[in-house]
Design an enzyme around this catalytic site. Structure first.
Site, PDB file in Angstrom:
ATOM      1  CE1 TYR A  57       5.447   3.303   5.318  1.00  0.00           C
ATOM      2  CE2 TYR A  57       5.692   1.666   7.027  1.00  0.00           C
ATOM      3  CZ  TYR A  57       5.802   2.949   6.742  1.00  0.00           C
ATOM      4  OH  TYR A  57       6.680   3.884   7.462  1.00  0.00           O
ATOM      5  CE1 TYR A 103       0.574   0.642   4.740  1.00  0.00           C
ATOM      6  CE2 TYR A 103       0.366  -1.684   4.292  1.00  0.00           C
ATOM      7  CZ  TYR A 103       0.809  -0.611   5.116  1.00  0.00           C
ATOM      8  OH  TYR A 103       1.183  -0.849   6.204  1.00  0.00           O
ATOM      9  CD  GLU A 106       7.969  -0.242  14.258  1.00  0.00           C
ATOM     10  OE1 GLU A 106       8.959   0.700  14.787  1.00  0.00           O
ATOM     11  OE2 GLU A 106       7.362  -0.377  13.559  1.00  0.00           O
ATOM     12  CE1 TYR A 159      -0.339   4.797   6.108  1.00  0.00           C
ATOM     13  CE2 TYR A 159       2.006   3.942   5.452  1.00  0.00           C
ATOM     14  CZ  TYR A 159       0.786   3.832   6.356  1.00  0.00           C
ATOM     15  OH  TYR A 159       0.550   3.022   7.570  1.00  0.00           O
ATOM     16  NE  ARG A 216      11.418  -0.152  11.354  1.00  0.00           N
ATOM     17  CZ  ARG A 216      12.141  -0.536  12.492  1.00  0.00           C
ATOM     18  NH1 ARG A 216      13.347  -0.419  12.441  1.00  0.00           N
ATOM     19  NH2 ARG A 216      11.327  -1.064  13.551  1.00  0.00           N
TER      20      ARG A 216
END
Length: 182
Positions: free
Chosen positions: A27, A19, A72, A21, A49
């Site tokens: 991401y 997806y 996280e 943003y 990352r």
């Protein structure tokens, strides 16, 4: 993109998403099972990352609408509302001040660098949080199955999400076939 109809929580678990943003950050996210996710970040301030087996809280809000939250080791909090039937996600990421000021520290395979995350979390300021509330458009939905370690299995590279969307990354059983397209 596969046209799967989502209703129950069981329809969501084992699903792999890509997806983007509205701010342009791309991401990739996989609901590995009812308590863990895996993800790669392909755009934005922490591009590069990736994380496997992140503990999550997962709930069905209504038919075809799911909430996923986690914290996280960096101290970043994430809350995502998936609406896959509409091809949308609403997310809020709460980055600690240190991640916003030093994102490069987190750009790695986090699972192998937990000490680095804990050290930075103690060394640098946490507040004020950098809050990123955004809608996202789902550009890929794959039925990867539950506990598939081939879904998020290597460092993101330029063009990876296109390789996935165009069927060059996984075979018919959703197993990784190639690190890079020729």
């Amino acid at each position: 993109m596969a046209k799967k109809v989502f209703k129950e929580l069981s329809d969501f678990i084992g699903t792999h998403f890509i997806y983007t943003y509205d701010n342009g950050w791309e991401y990739e996210w996989y609901c590995k099972n009812d308590h863990t996710c895996c993800y790669r970040i392909h755009g934005g301030m922490v591009k590069g990352r990736w994380v496997t087996d992140q503990e999550i809280n997962l709930f069905k809000i209504a038919d075809g609408i799911y909430k996923v939250t986690w914290t996280e080791p960096t101290g970043t909090d994430v809350a995502l509302d998936f609406m896959p039937n509409e091809g949308k996600i609403n997310g809020v990421i709460f980055f600690p001040k240190w991640v916003h000021e030093h994102p490069e520290i987190t750009v790695c395979y986090q699972n192998k660098h937990l000490d680095r995350m804990y050290e930075a979390r103690e060394k640098y300021d946490t507040y004020p949080k950098y809050v990123v509330p955004e809608f996202a458009t789902i550009t890929y939905i794959g039925d990867a199955g539950i506990d598939n370690d081939d879904v998020i299995n290597e460092t993101p590279y330029e063009g990876m999400t296109n390789d996935i969307r165009q069927g060059r990354f996984y075979d018919e059983n959703y197993h990784h076939v190639s690190k890079r397209a020729d």
